[in-house]
Every structure is written in structure tokens, then in C-alpha cells.
Motif scaffolding. Structure first.
Motif, PDB file in Angstrom:
ATOM      1  N   PHE A 116      -2.213  30.634  38.100  1.00 55.04           N
ATOM      2  CA  PHE A 116      -3.139  30.477  36.976  1.00 55.04           C
ATOM      3  C   PHE A 116      -4.567  30.235  37.450  1.00 55.04           C
ATOM      4  N   ASN A 117      -4.738  29.743  38.662  1.00 56.36           N
ATOM      5  CA  ASN A 117      -6.073  29.565  39.232  1.00 56.36           C
ATOM      6  C   ASN A 117      -6.503  30.770  40.064  1.00 56.36           C
ATOM      7  N   GLY A 118      -5.733  31.845  40.019  1.00 59.74           N
ATOM      8  CA  GLY A 118      -6.018  33.041  40.808  1.00 59.74           C
ATOM      9  C   GLY A 118      -6.611  34.171  39.994  1.00 59.74           C
ATOM     10  N   ILE A 119      -6.804  35.284  40.655  1.00 60.75           N
ATOM     11  CA  ILE A 119      -7.510  36.443  40.108  1.00 60.75           C
ATOM     12  C   ILE A 119      -6.864  37.001  38.832  1.00 60.75           C
ATOM     13  N   GLY A 120      -5.577  36.802  38.647  1.00 57.29           N
ATOM     14  CA  GLY A 120      -4.915  37.313  37.454  1.00 57.29           C
ATOM     15  C   GLY A 120      -5.283  36.571  36.186  1.00 57.29           C
ATOM     16  N   ASN A 121      -5.833  35.378  36.319  1.00 57.84           N
ATOM     17  CA  ASN A 121      -6.187  34.567  35.154  1.00 57.84           C
ATOM     18  C   ASN A 121      -7.676  34.267  35.095  1.00 57.84           C
ATOM     19  N   HIS A 136     -14.030  33.010  43.460  1.00 57.86           N
ATOM     20  CA  HIS A 136     -15.303  33.423  42.850  1.00 57.86           C
ATOM     21  C   HIS A 136     -15.754  34.765  43.419  1.00 57.86           C
ATOM     22  N   LEU A 137     -15.669  34.907  44.735  1.00 59.49           N
ATOM     23  CA  LEU A 137     -16.072  36.167  45.371  1.00 59.49           C
ATOM     24  C   LEU A 137     -15.193  37.338  44.937  1.00 59.49           C
ATOM     25  N   VAL A 138     -13.894  37.128  44.921  1.00 61.49           N
ATOM     26  CA  VAL A 138     -12.972  38.210  44.554  1.00 61.49           C
ATOM     27  C   VAL A 138     -13.148  38.579  43.089  1.00 61.49           C
ATOM     28  N   CYS A 139     -13.290  37.600  42.242  1.00 55.98           N
ATOM     29  CA  CYS A 139     -13.475  37.864  40.817  1.00 55.98           C
ATOM     30  C   CYS A 139     -14.788  38.611  40.572  1.00 55.98           C
ATOM     31  N   THR A 140     -15.844  38.205  41.251  1.00 57.08           N
ATOM     32  CA  THR A 140     -17.124  38.909  41.116  1.00 57.08           C
ATOM     33  C   THR A 140     -17.006  40.332  41.650  1.00 57.08           C
ATOM     34  N   LEU A 141     -16.303  40.525  42.757  1.00 54.81           N
ATOM     35  CA  LEU A 141     -16.106  41.867  43.308  1.00 54.81           C
ATOM     36  C   LEU A 141     -15.401  42.770  42.310  1.00 54.81           C
ATOM     37  N   THR A 142     -14.312  42.287  41.708  1.00 61.98           N
ATOM     38  CA  THR A 142     -13.601  43.149  40.754  1.00 61.98           C
ATOM     39  C   THR A 142     -14.459  43.423  39.526  1.00 61.98           C
ATOM     40  N   ALA A 143     -15.285  42.466  39.128  1.00 59.50           N
ATOM     41  CA  ALA A 143     -16.199  42.694  38.002  1.00 59.50           C
ATOM     42  C   ALA A 143     -17.228  43.760  38.363  1.00 59.50           C
ATOM     43  N   LEU A 144     -17.736  43.715  39.580  1.00 59.87           N
ATOM     44  CA  LEU A 144     -18.686  44.743  40.030  1.00 59.87           C
ATOM     45  C   LEU A 144     -18.034  46.123  40.056  1.00 59.87           C
TER      46      LEU A 144
END
Length: 138
Positions: free
Chosen positions: A63-68, A7-15
Motif C-alpha cells: 500500500f506504500n508502493g507504486i501500485g497505490n 517518490h522518484l519511481v512515481c514521478t518517473l511513471t507520471a512523466l
């Protein structure tokens, strides 16, 4: 746990995508952090739905990681449920998040025929490079 890290990494890349798009600091704050003002909060969306890969024991972690994963408005996420990726992209186009637009462009350029483990791995590498580049100030 892994869910919190993802969640943190995905939000970071979105930011980072918001910053790269030139979105104002105020607008970023209102999209991600102003909980009283957010009418449609974001979820972390599995691009390829969990039910579509749950039996793929060799690749379930990827599939549960940042690439998906991507940020997506909760209302859109809940409306698309477990549709295949091709069926989701029209709904994704309604998103206000820059990260979703970045994904759509990548998907249409490279993986529109099939969102498979190679596409997930390629996207994970790009997301990691995005973080590295941002942290290096490039």
C-alpha cells in the motif's frame, strides 16, 4: 529511504504518462520542474489513504508502493484527505496530470467496486511494465 525511492519511481511513471499522452516537453517541464512557475506543486498521493490500511501489517509495504501512489496537485491532495477511493475520483478528475487520468481509467474499468490489495498489486505490475517498456524504447 523508501520514501525517496517511491517518490522518484512515481514521478518517473507520471512523466512517462505525460510523454505517452503527447504532452510537449515545455509543458512537462512546467508541470514538474519549473518550481518558480508551479502555482500548485504536486504531491505523491496515496490512492487508498494511509489511515485506511495502517493496521494491515501483511500488506502495508504494498500500500506504500507504486501500485497505490500517484502524482496529484497538492491542493487536491490536501482537500480529499482520507476519503475512500470512490470519494476521491471526482476530485482526481480535476487534475492536470496524465497519470491521474490513467489511474481513473484503470479504476473505472477494473476496481471501482473496491480498491483492495489485488488492485494495488495489478497496478504495481502495470507501472513496472510501463517503466520497462519505456526504458526499452517501446
Amino acid at each position: 529511504d523508501n520514501g525517496s525511492r517511491v517518490h522518484l519511481v512515481c514521478t518517473l511513471t507520471a512523466l512517462i504518462d505525460e510523454v505517452n499522452k503527447g504532452v510537449s516537453e515545455r509543458d512537462i517541464y512546467e508541470k514538474f520542474f519549473n518550481y518558480e512557475m508551479i502555482k500548485d506543486p504536486y504531491d505523491i498521493e496515496h490512492i487508498e489513504a494511509r489511515n485506511n490500511f495502517k493496521d494491515d501489517k501483511d500488506n502495508v509495504d504494498e500500500f506504500n508502493g507504486i501500485g497505490n501512489l500517484t502524482v496529484l496537485e497538492r491542493s487536491i491532495n490536501r482537500s480529499i484527505k482520507d476519503k475512500p477511493v470512490k470519494g476521491k475520483t471526482e476530485e482526481y478528475k480535476k487534475s492536470k496530470y496524465a497519470a491521474v487520468g490513467v489511474f481513473i481509467q484503470e479504476f473505472e474499468d477494473k476496481c471501482k467496486d473496491k480498491w483492495d490489495i489485488k488492485c494495488v498489486g495489478d497496478r504495481a505490475e502495470k507501472e513496472i511494465e510501463k517503466i520497462d517498456s519505456f526504458m526499452d524504447g517501446k
